[in-house]
Design an enzyme around this catalytic site. Structure first.
Site, PDB file in Angstrom:
ATOM      1  N   GLU A 111       0.818  -1.212   0.000  1.00  0.00           N
ATOM      2  CA  GLU A 111       0.000   0.000   0.000  1.00  0.00           C
ATOM      3  C   GLU A 111       0.855   1.267   0.000  1.00  0.00           C
ATOM      4  O   GLU A 111       0.592   2.213   0.736  1.00  0.00           O
ATOM      5  CB  GLU A 111      -0.958  -0.002   1.198  1.00  0.00           C
ATOM      6  CG  GLU A 111      -1.925  -1.184   1.171  1.00  0.00           C
ATOM      7  CD  GLU A 111      -2.986  -1.148   2.258  1.00  0.00           C
ATOM      8  OE1 GLU A 111      -2.706  -0.628   3.345  1.00  0.00           O
ATOM      9  OE2 GLU A 111      -4.098  -1.652   1.998  1.00  0.00           O
TER      10      GLU A 111
ATOM     11  N   ASP B  17      -8.594  -8.814   3.675  1.00  0.00           N
ATOM     12  CA  ASP B  17      -8.331  -7.756   4.641  1.00  0.00           C
ATOM     13  C   ASP B  17      -9.371  -7.676   5.759  1.00  0.00           C
ATOM     14  O   ASP B  17     -10.207  -6.778   5.741  1.00  0.00           O
ATOM     15  CB  ASP B  17      -8.256  -6.409   3.907  1.00  0.00           C
ATOM     16  CG  ASP B  17      -7.625  -5.327   4.766  1.00  0.00           C
ATOM     17  OD1 ASP B  17      -7.184  -5.650   5.876  1.00  0.00           O
ATOM     18  OD2 ASP B  17      -7.581  -4.173   4.312  1.00  0.00           O
TER      19      ASP B  17
ATOM     20  N   GLU C  56     -12.700  -2.013  11.844  1.00  0.00           N
ATOM     21  CA  GLU C  56     -12.625  -1.315  10.566  1.00  0.00           C
ATOM     22  C   GLU C  56     -13.729  -1.757   9.600  1.00  0.00           C
ATOM     23  O   GLU C  56     -14.326  -0.927   8.918  1.00  0.00           O
ATOM     24  CB  GLU C  56     -11.248  -1.562   9.932  1.00  0.00           C
ATOM     25  CG  GLU C  56     -11.117  -0.986   8.537  1.00  0.00           C
ATOM     26  CD  GLU C  56      -9.724  -1.182   7.933  1.00  0.00           C
ATOM     27  OE1 GLU C  56      -8.850  -1.778   8.591  1.00  0.00           O
ATOM     28  OE2 GLU C  56      -9.518  -0.712   6.799  1.00  0.00           O
TER      29      GLU C  56
HETATM   30  O1  GCW Z   1      -6.963  -2.868   6.565  1.00  0.00           O
HETATM   31  C1  GCW Z   1      -6.087  -2.069   5.836  1.00  0.00           C
HETATM   32  C2  GCW Z   1      -6.351  -0.697   6.335  1.00  0.00           C
HETATM   33  C3  GCW Z   1      -5.161   0.208   6.372  1.00  0.00           C
HETATM   34  C4  GCW Z   1      -4.012  -0.535   7.059  1.00  0.00           C
HETATM   35  C5  GCW Z   1      -3.711  -1.773   6.238  1.00  0.00           C
HETATM   36  C6  GCW Z   1      -2.618  -2.625   6.860  1.00  0.00           C
HETATM   37  C7  GCW Z   1      -2.280   0.265   8.480  1.00  0.00           C
HETATM   38  O2  GCW Z   1      -7.377  -0.135   5.574  1.00  0.00           O
HETATM   39  O3  GCW Z   1      -5.526   1.348   7.061  1.00  0.00           O
HETATM   40  O4  GCW Z   1      -2.879   0.265   7.225  1.00  0.00           O
HETATM   41  O5  GCW Z   1      -4.845  -2.590   6.163  1.00  0.00           O
HETATM   42  O6  GCW Z   1      -2.950  -3.595   7.523  1.00  0.00           O
HETATM   43  O7  GCW Z   1      -1.454  -2.340   6.665  1.00  0.00           O
END
Ligand code: GCW
Length: 701
Positions: free
Chosen positions: A293, A367, A395
Site C-alpha cells: 500500500e 483484509d 474497521e
Molecule cells: O486494513 C487495511 C487498512 C489500512 C491498514 C492496512 C494494513 C495500516 O485499511 O488502514 O494500514 O490494512 O494492515 O497495513
C-alpha cells in the site's frame, strides 16, 4: 450559590454512598466490586486472609499490589501482605523450578487452608495472581482452585496503529493514548492501567506505533519517549516494540539509500539497534510493513522481502529482539486476484528467513472482512514461523457503533483445518508451532484502544480486547467461556443476565455477516472510510479497491470464481480443501461466493434460490439486531444504568446501519438479478438512489 450546593451534595454522596458515580467503563474488567451472596462471601473471606510474599522485586510488587486491591475489593476487607506464612488463609507466591508449567505459566492450588500460586518465574507469579483474581471475579468455587496453564504462543502482541500526531489509523475510540508531546516527562496514569489490563490477560508485547510508520521513532528524541513507556510496562511483563519505516536510514540517517545490501545501510541499522538497546535494554524488536500500500521496502532497491527482513534480523543478532515482517502485500493488477498475492510473494521464500524473523499473516487473504477463509499461507510455510494477525478495531465491522463480539471470528480461523499434515492440522497448530515445530510463535491483534474514557468506544469492544488476549494465551478456550468471564467481570454476575448477554454476544458476529456480507460476499463497503455499504463502487484508484472486483455480479449470477475455471486461488490450499471448496455443491454456504460465481437461480440446501437466500440473509441480519435490542432491554435492571443506556443507544445505530446494508445490497444486486424480493419480506421503503446519497454524505470532505 447553586454550584457550592451541588459540590456539597456531591461530596456527601461520595462520602456516604461511595459509589454513586455511574460506571464509565474506565476500570475495564478489573473492577473487583464486592461479591454478593453470603455463602460465597464467607467461603472466600476465610480462604484469603493474607498475602505471603518473601522477595521484593518490581514484578512481585505489582503482583502483590494487584492481589491486595483485588481481594480488598471483592471481599470488602483489607488483606495484609506478610513475609511469613500464617498457616491458614494465606495466598502464597512461590517460585518453584519443578512446576510442570512453561516459563510464563502458573499453577494455582489449595494446600490445606492455603492457596499457592506457583510458577517457574516471576512473570508466572504475576499471571497467576491475575488468574486467581479472575477465578474469584467469575465466582468459581474454591474446590475448583486447581489451575495449571501456560501460554500456547510466545509473543502475544498488541499492534497500535497510532500516529505521532495523536491520531489512530482505523481507530474509533478517540485519539491515541500515547501522549508523545508530553513524554517522557509526563507519565499519564493510563499507561499503568493499560499495562495492568494487558498483563491480566497475558499480553506481553506492544507495538506502540502504526505500521504505516513514521521515521521519527528511530530518532533519539523519540526513543527516550518510548523508553518512558517501557519503564512503566516492564514490571507488568510487557516489552515494547516499534514499527519501522524501511527508509529510515534516508529519512533520519542522512544516507542516500536504504538498500538492504548496501554496507552503509546495514551499518546504520546495526548502530541504530545498538542505540535502541542502550536506551531500552529489554526492547522487543521491529514490525515492518514493506512494499505494501505504498510503504517503502526492499523491492524499491530490487531486493526481496528476505533481504530486508534478514538485514534487520542481523542487526538484532546481539540482542534478544525479533523482526515481525508482514505478509500483507498485493499489487494493482486488474486481471489478477488479490487473494493470491501474499502466498505468491512469500511462499517461495520459505526457509530463507533469518531465525529471528516471524512472518506476520492476516487471518484471511484479503483484509479483515467480516468473514474470510483462512489465509492459504498458514500451513504452507513449514520452515518459517508464521504469526497470526487479527484485527480488534472494527474497521470492517461497523466501527464503534456495532456490537460484534469477535471471539467466534478468531476461533473460526484458528480452528480451520489446513489439511497440510492430514485432517486436523488446524491453523492454531500452525501458529502455536506444534505442527511444524516453529521455534518462535506469535499472535498479533490490531488494537481497538483509544483515549475514550471506556478505552474502546463501544463498551463491548473491551470484550474483544479481552478475548484476543485470552485466545493468544490459550486458543482452545471457547468463545462462550471467554464471553462469560468478561461479562461477569465487567457487566453483571446475575446468572440470567449473564446468559442473556452471552447469547447476544454469540449471535452478534453472524448477525453482522448476514447484514453486511452473507454467503461469502466480501469487500463491498464504503470506499476508503470502510463505513457502510457501497457494492456499487465500480471505479477507484486501483481496481482491487472497488467492490465490483470482488462481487462480480452480472445478469447470470454473483461471486468470484476462484476455482480452476477462474483465478484458481484455490490451488494455494491443500488438495482436500481444493476438492471441498472447488466444487460448488461441496462448498460450505458461508464461503460460497468467495470461490464461485453462482447463478441467481442456483438451488441452496434449503430449496431457495441463491437470490432468495441472499435476501433472507440480509433481512435476517437486521432481525438479529432487533432481537439483540430486545435481549439487551431485558437485562436493564442487572447492568449499570449508564453503561446499559450507552449500549442500548449504539444498538439503535447498529439497527439503522444494518438496514442501510440490507436495503443497499438487496436493491443494488436486484439491478442484476432482476428478480423480486420474496413475498413474505417487507420491501425497502426507499430507493437505491436515496441510500447512495446517504453513503455519499459520509464520504464528503
Ligand atoms: O486494513 C487495511 C487498512 C489500512 C491498514 C492496512 C494494513 C495500516 O485499511 O488502514 O494500514 O490494512 O494492515 O497495513
Amino acid at each position: 450559590m447553586r454550584r457550592s450546593l451541588a459540590l456539597v451534595l456531591l461530596l456527601v454522596s461520595v462520602l456516604v454512598g461511595g459509589s454513586t458515580r455511574a460506571d464509565d467503563g474506565y476500570r475495564l474488567w478489573l473492577k473487583y466490586d464486592r461479591i454478593q451472596g453470603a455463602a460465597l462471601q464467607r467461603a472466600y473471606a476465610t480462604a484469603f486472609t493474607a498475602i505471603v510474599n518473601t522477595e521484593s522485586s518490581p514484578m512481585r510488587q505489582v503482583a502483590v499490589e494487584e492481589l491486595q486491591t483485588g481481594l480488598q475489593g471483592l471481599l470488602g476487607t483489607k488483606v495484609p501482605v506478610q513475609k511469613q506464612a500464617s498457616g491458614k488463609g494465606d495466598v502464597v507466591l512461590q517460585l518453584n523450578a519443578q512446576e510442570q508449567v512453561g516459563q510464563e505459566g502458573y499453577h494455582i492450588y489449595r494446600k490445606g487452608n492455603q492457596t499457592i500460586i506457583a510458577a517457574k518465574t516471576e512473570k508466572g507469579l504475576l499471571y497467576g495472581s491475575f488468574g486467581l483474581l479472575r477465578h474469584l471475579q467469575t465466582l468459581r468455587p474454591l474446590s475448583e482452585l486447581n489451575i495449571t496453564t501456560s501460554p500456547k504462543v510466545q509473543y502475544r502482541v498488541l499492534n497500535h496503529w497510532d500516529n505521532p500526531n495523536g491520531t489512530v489509523e482505523r481507530g474509533y475510540a478517540g485519539s491515541s493514548i500515547w501522549k508523545w508531546y508530553d513524554l517522557p516527562q509526563v507519565i499519564d496514569p493510563r499507561y499503568k492501567e493499560y499495562a495492568r489490563a494487558n498483563a491480566s490477560i497475558g499480553i506481553n508485547a506492544t507495538v506502540v506505533n502504526n505500521v504505516n510508520a513514521s521515521a521519527r521513532f528511530m530518532t533519539a528524541e523519540y526513543l527516550h519517549k518510548v523508553k518512558a513507556l517501557a519503564d512503566v510496562f516492564r514490571p507488568y511483563g510487557i516489552r515494547v516494540y516499534l514499527s519501522v519505516r524501511f527508509t529510515a536510514p534516508r529519512n533520519v540517517g542522512g544516507l542516500s539509500t536504504a538498500d538492504p545490501l548496501d554496507p552503509a545501510v546495514q551499518q546504520w541499522w546495526n548502530e541504530k539497534v545498538k542505540e535502541i538497546y542502550s536506551i531500552i535494554p529489554d526492547f522487543g524488536g521491529f514490525v515492518v510493513k514493506a512494499n505494501s500500500e505504498g510503504e517503502p521496502g526492499p523491492q524499491d532497491y530490487n531486493r526481496t522481502h528476505v533481504d530486508g527482513a534478514n538485514m534487520l534480523a542481523k542487526a538484532m543478532a546481539p540482542y534478544d529482539g525479533i523482526v515481525m515482517w508482514r505478509a500483507f502485500v498485493y499489487k494493482a493488477d486488474p486481471n489478477g486476484d488479490r487473494y493470491k498475492a501474499g502466498y505468491e510473494e512469500f511462499k517461495p521464500f520459505d526457509g530463507q528467513f533469518d531465525p529471528k524473523v516471524l512472518v506476520q499473516v492476516k487471518n484471511g487473504p484479503i483484509d479483515f472482512q467480516p468473514r474470510e477463509p483462512f489465509s492459504p499461507l498458514f500451513g504452507q510455510m513449514p520452515q518459517t514461523p508464521l504469526m497470526m494477525e487479527f484485527q480488534l478495531t472494527q474497521e470492517y465491522l461497523g466501527f464503534a457503533t456495532h456490537l460484534v463480539y469477535e471471539a467466534p471470528l478468531f476461533k473460526e480461523t484458528l480452528d480451520s483445518d489446513t489439511y497440510v499434515k492430514g485432517p486436523g492440522s488446524t491453523v492454531a497448530e500452525v501458529v502455536d508451532g506444534s505442527l511444524h515445530g516453529y521455534t518462535r510463535t506469535g499472535m498479533a491483534g490490531v488494537s481497538n484502544i483509544g483515549s475514550d474514557r471506556n478505552w474502546t468506544g463501544h463498551p463491548v469492544g473491551q470484550a474483544n480486547w479481552y478475548a484476543y488476549g485470552r485466545l493468544a494465551w490459550d486458543h482452545t478456550l471457547s468463545s462462550e467461556q471467554i464471553a462469560e468471564e468478561w461479562i461477569k467481570m465487567t457487566l453483571t454476575r446475575q446468572p440470567q443476565a449473564v446468559a442473556t448477554i452471552k447469547s447476544i454476544f454469540m449471535e452478534s458476529r453472524e448477525a453482522a455477516v448476514n447484514y453486511m456480507t452473507p454467503l461469502g460476499l466480501h469487500h463491498i463497503m464504503g470506499e476508503s472510510i470502510h463505513y457502510g455499504p457501497q457494492p456499487w463502487l465500480e471505479k477507484s484508484q486501483r481496481p482491487d479497491w472497488t467492490s465490483l472486483y470482488y462481487h462480480r455480479a452480472d445478469a447470470q449470477g454473483i461471486g468470484f470464481d476462484r476455482t480452476k475455471t477462474g483465478s484458481n486461488a484455490l490451488s494455494q490450499y491443500a488438495p482436500e480443501l481444493q476438492q471441498q471448496w472447488g466444487v460448488l455443491e461441496n462448498t460450505p454456504e458461508k464461503y460460497l461466493l468467495w470461490f464461485h460465481h453462482v447463478s441467481w437461480s442456483y438451488k441452496m440446501d434449503n430449496g431457495r434460490t441463491l437470490w432468495e437466500e441472499l435476501c433472507y440473509r440480509y433481512y435476517g441480519g437486521v432481525n438479529s439486531v432487533e432481537q439483540m435490542i430486545r435481549q439487551w432491554d431485558s437485562v436493564k435492571g442487572s447492568v449499570d444504568p449508564e453503561l446499559h443506556a450507552d449500549v442500548a443507544s449504539r444498538l439503535q445505530i447498529q439497527k439503522r446501519e444494518a438496514e442501510w446494508w440490507r436495503d443497499a445490497c438487496v436493491l443494488y444486486f436486484q439491478t442484476y438479478s432482476k428478480r423480486p424480493i420474496p413475498d413474505d419480506l417487507p420491501k425497502p421503503d426507499r430507493t437505491l438512489e436515496e441510500i447512495k446519497e446517504l453513503v455519499r454524505i459520509y464520504q464528503l470532505r
